[in-house]
Scaffold this motif. Structure first.
Motif, mmCIF file in Angstrom:
data_model
loop_
_atom_site.group_PDB
_atom_site.id
_atom_site.type_symbol
_atom_site.label_atom_id
_atom_site.label_comp_id
_atom_site.label_asym_id
_atom_site.label_seq_id
_atom_site.Cartn_x
_atom_site.Cartn_y
_atom_site.Cartn_z
ATOM 1 N N SER A 1 -77.112 37.752 109.460
ATOM 2 C CA SER A 1 -77.806 38.772 110.380
ATOM 3 C C SER A 1 -76.954 38.971 111.409
ATOM 4 O O SER A 1 -76.711 37.926 112.422
ATOM 5 N N LEU A 2 -75.917 40.013 111.666
ATOM 6 C CA LEU A 2 -74.843 40.033 112.579
ATOM 7 C C LEU A 2 -74.956 41.140 113.463
ATOM 8 O O LEU A 2 -74.444 41.112 114.537
ATOM 9 N N ASN A 3 -75.798 42.064 113.193
ATOM 10 C CA ASN A 3 -76.184 43.515 113.929
ATOM 11 C C ASN A 3 -77.459 43.837 113.769
ATOM 12 O O ASN A 3 -77.702 44.761 113.444
ATOM 13 N N PRO A 4 -78.444 43.123 114.111
ATOM 14 C CA PRO A 4 -79.884 43.239 114.185
ATOM 15 C C PRO A 4 -80.271 44.302 115.039
ATOM 16 O O PRO A 4 -81.439 45.185 114.704
ATOM 17 N N MET A 5 -79.383 44.585 115.967
ATOM 18 C CA MET A 5 -79.743 45.738 116.875
ATOM 19 C C MET A 5 -79.490 47.171 116.257
ATOM 20 O O MET A 5 -79.685 48.055 116.827
ATOM 21 N N GLY A 6 -78.689 47.155 115.123
ATOM 22 C CA GLY A 6 -78.232 48.182 114.602
ATOM 23 C C GLY A 6 -77.319 49.272 115.360
ATOM 24 O O GLY A 6 -77.482 50.375 115.296
ATOM 25 N N ILE A 7 -76.367 48.565 115.923
ATOM 26 C CA ILE A 7 -75.431 49.551 116.863
ATOM 27 C C ILE A 7 -74.273 49.919 116.076
ATOM 28 O O ILE A 7 -73.793 49.378 115.116
ATOM 29 N N GLU A 8 -74.370 51.516 115.968
ATOM 30 C CA GLU A 8 -73.440 52.192 115.153
ATOM 31 C C GLU A 8 -71.918 52.396 115.747
ATOM 32 O O GLU A 8 -71.794 52.336 116.862
ATOM 33 N N ASP A 9 -70.939 52.288 114.907
ATOM 34 C CA ASP A 9 -69.638 52.580 115.338
ATOM 35 C C ASP A 9 -68.811 52.918 114.007
ATOM 36 O O ASP A 9 -69.394 53.367 113.105
ATOM 37 N N GLU A 10 -67.536 52.946 114.198
ATOM 38 C CA GLU A 10 -66.662 53.392 113.093
ATOM 39 C C GLU A 10 -66.910 52.792 111.633
ATOM 40 O O GLU A 10 -66.591 53.301 110.569
ATOM 41 N N GLU B 1 -73.913 45.667 107.437
ATOM 42 C CA GLU B 1 -73.336 44.974 108.524
ATOM 43 C C GLU B 1 -72.562 43.745 108.186
ATOM 44 O O GLU B 1 -71.729 43.540 109.002
ATOM 45 N N ASN B 2 -72.699 43.210 107.294
ATOM 46 C CA ASN B 2 -71.769 41.972 106.638
ATOM 47 C C ASN B 2 -70.169 42.671 106.346
ATOM 48 O O ASN B 2 -69.344 41.904 106.884
ATOM 49 N N ILE B 3 -70.265 43.668 105.704
ATOM 50 C CA ILE B 3 -68.999 44.156 105.251
ATOM 51 C C ILE B 3 -68.316 44.914 106.634
ATOM 52 O O ILE B 3 -67.166 44.846 106.729
#
Length: 375
Positions: free
Chosen positions: A242-251, A323-325
């Motif tokens: 679990s690395l981005n549980p807040m679901g912050i989007e980017d490129e 999020e892992n990839i």
């Protein structure tokens, strides 16, 4: 009637494991090469692992696929005391088959936290572990609210038997009884104890690797982050973390279902496997009273540079695959040596099913090869 599998021995042969290894191929995600493998008895390279279909996740998916999509989208898991108790019981269940019958010693101890709490730890080692070898420090999964050391006993026995390196596991305090970020402090305190007592524990303190699965992967990443400047972490192993549980989007990261590739004949069933963790993740928003990403809970939002060499592994049907990839790509772009291993046909969580899922033993082999590369 089909004979039930025995938990007293592995559910697959060494030959079958070798066949899985031979499915290995490389796929590119941007500039990041990804190692992909799949179960040789799946209906296709994208097919669901038959062992997954026979377990709780597969059975739930079979029930869910009978529902219309608009109903599935409305299903919410309510976080309450009853749900917490049930979830903890599931996480504490031992789902591994016996692989190692002797030769690995297991001992329990504690490390004193700053507030006086005795943090349980478990040490796995054999007679071939030497002071020249390093150590693997492990943090279990369980969505930050559940989990314990015991379900991973067989996995670490296999690791020690194969690679003669001790493993130290921690049973950190859980949310919600213990306020955030207590669990991070527990894990860091144990890391400091491991580093400071390496000689007594019998390994080289310059060769410490951190590892965690699911929520434990988040904690392992925190240990690497907290020790960037002192360089005490030689490498990190993040398993379906679990690395981005807040679901912050980017490129690199977006939540689109297009990120998943499904076997056409199993499309809805595969989607229902992915959807299970998605629903669970959505239900835990109330657990953390955090409005903005911080470097502990949401490491994805912060600078990836300066991290130690990293091994990331995740199932292709795992909702956390995205999020892992994405994190692997960010690490790669920041110049961090990274290897990503994806198991087609697998959902969330396989390490604690050692001897049942061949992917669990294969990822142990991947971990050993990764560690040997940097030791």
């Amino acid at each position: 009637m089909k004979k039930k599998k025995s938990w007293d021995k592995k559910w697959y042969t060494d030959e079958f494991l070798n066949e899985l290894k031979q499915t290995q191929h490389t796929e590119m995600c941007g500039s990041l090469p990804i190692t992909v493998k799949y179960a040789p008895d799946a209906v296709s390279p994208l097919g669901i692992d038959p062992r997954l279909l026979g377990g709780p996740m597969g059975k739930t998916a079979k029930s869910m696929r009978l529902l219309p999509e608009f109903v599935i989208k409305r299903i919410k898991i309510k976080f309450n005391e009853k749900m917490l108790s049930s979830f903890r019981a599931v996480c504490d269940k031992t789902s591994s088959a016996v692989c190692v019958r002797g030769g690995v010693d297991i001992s329990d101890s504690t490390v004193t936290a700053d507030d006086g709490y005795e943090i349980p730890i478990r040490i796995y080692k054999n007679k071939n572990c030497s002071s020249e070898n390093g150590c693997l420090y492990f943090m279990h999964g369980g969505a930050f609210i559940a989990g314990s050391m015991t379900p991973y006993d067989e996995a670490w026995k296999v690791f020690v038997e194969k690679f003669n390196m001790p493993v130290i596991s921690v049973e950190y305090r859980l949310i919600p009884e213990n306020p955030y970020p207590t669990l991070y402090y527990d894990c860091q305190k144990v890391f400091e104890y491991i580093y400071d007592n390496a000689e007594k524990l019998g390994f080289d303190k310059s060769k410490i690797f951190v590892c965690g699965d699911s929520a434990g992967g988040n904690l392992a990443q925190y240990i690497s982050t907290a020790n960037k400047e002192n360089g005490r972490v030689m490498g990190q192993i993040l398993l379906y973390a679990s690395l981005n549980p807040m679901g912050i989007e980017d490129e690199y990261f977006n939540k689109s279902i297009k990120n998943f590739k499904y076997e056409p004949s199993q499309k809805k069933l595969s989607r229902c496997i992915t959807r299970q963790l998605e629903m669970m993740t959505d239900s835990f928003d109330s657990v953390f009273d955090i409005s903005e990403p911080d470097i502990r809970l949401n490491p994805y939002s912060f600078d990836a540079s300066g991290n130690p060499p990293t091994l990331i592994s995740v199932g292709a049907l795992d909702y956390l695959k995205i999020e892992n990839i994405a994190w692997a790509r960010k690490l790669h772009a920041a110049g961090v040596p990274v290897k990503a291993v994806v198991y087609n046909g697998m959902g969330h969580g396989y390490l604690n099913a050692m001897g049942v899922f061949p992917q669990a033993e294969d990822v142990i082999d991947e971990m050993g090869d990764f560690i040997k590369k940097y030791c």
